[in-house]
Design an enzyme around this catalytic site. Sequence first.
Site, mmCIF file in Angstrom:
data_model
loop_
_atom_site.group_PDB
_atom_site.id
_atom_site.type_symbol
_atom_site.label_atom_id
_atom_site.label_comp_id
_atom_site.label_asym_id
_atom_site.label_seq_id
_atom_site.Cartn_x
_atom_site.Cartn_y
_atom_site.Cartn_z
ATOM 1 N N THR A 208 -2.336 -4.972 -0.556
ATOM 2 C CA THR A 208 -3.173 -4.966 -1.755
ATOM 3 C C THR A 208 -2.803 -3.800 -2.673
ATOM 4 O O THR A 208 -3.170 -3.804 -3.846
ATOM 5 C CB THR A 208 -4.664 -4.855 -1.371
ATOM 6 N N ASP A 209 -2.100 -2.811 -2.139
ATOM 7 C CA ASP A 209 -1.678 -1.664 -2.949
ATOM 8 C C ASP A 209 -0.548 -2.079 -3.887
ATOM 9 O O ASP A 209 0.418 -2.729 -3.477
ATOM 10 C CB ASP A 209 -1.195 -0.535 -2.032
ATOM 11 N N LYS A 210 -0.660 -1.695 -5.154
ATOM 12 C CA LYS A 210 0.311 -2.151 -6.152
ATOM 13 C C LYS A 210 1.715 -1.623 -5.905
ATOM 14 O O LYS A 210 2.700 -2.299 -6.201
ATOM 15 C CB LYS A 210 -0.146 -1.778 -7.562
ATOM 16 N N ILE A 213 3.224 -3.734 -3.134
ATOM 17 C CA ILE A 213 3.549 -5.054 -3.685
ATOM 18 C C ILE A 213 4.832 -4.987 -4.487
ATOM 19 O O ILE A 213 5.728 -5.823 -4.343
ATOM 20 C CB ILE A 213 2.388 -5.569 -4.556
#
Length: 231
Positions: A208-210, A213
């Site tokens: 979920t961490d940008k 990703i």
Amino acid sequence: MNSPYFSPDNTSPKASHPIITNSATSLNQRSNLIDETDEAELSQNPLFCYCFRAFAVLYRQLLAVKPRLIQEIVADDPWKLLIAVTLLNKTCGTLAIPAFWNILSHWPTPWHLASADVEELSSHIQHLGLQNVRARRLTQLSEIYMQDPPSVYDRRTSRVSASSNGKYPATPISHLPGAGRYALDSYRIFCTAHQDPGSEEWKSVLPTDKELICYLVSYNRNNTLKSGPLT
């Protein structure tokens, strides 16, 4: 199940980048900086065409450069990775990363950090905020890490929930303090390839961490990995 960042059906997120071609004409049409007469002349100029092709190659190489995260740098040492993500949690990298290296320069091993004076440690990370909470967590993490170190042969039930079915996979670090979603995702992406070269577990991570990703999307787009992110 593999992460959508590695799905062969091209449904994974795509980074937005300008399209590079080998045609001098197409670049000039996009830029609108050169009129049609100059454009025709430049397209016939061998020196211009050579320089443009060299530029296009370098630009593609620049786009192919994968993000370099601190987790990748310390992936061979799960303890260091856990220290790094503890500092990075809700803190920008420009502040957290220098603090991380500063901590390692004073307390280079789990034994040193477990024995650290909490007040002294807090003073080194005061600018990050929540320094007292983080300091206690770092010393506790280091102490338990020594007493019960993670092993690829001993996976523990994760206390965090996953967005898909509500149950996050068991991992070797799930029992350690501060092993939240960000830490678990980071461990599975970066450490599993070091500890088990044949594992492709990192492909199934759904972060979920940008930044994580972006890291996975970069690999998917450029197809630079074959057996693991660190091989």
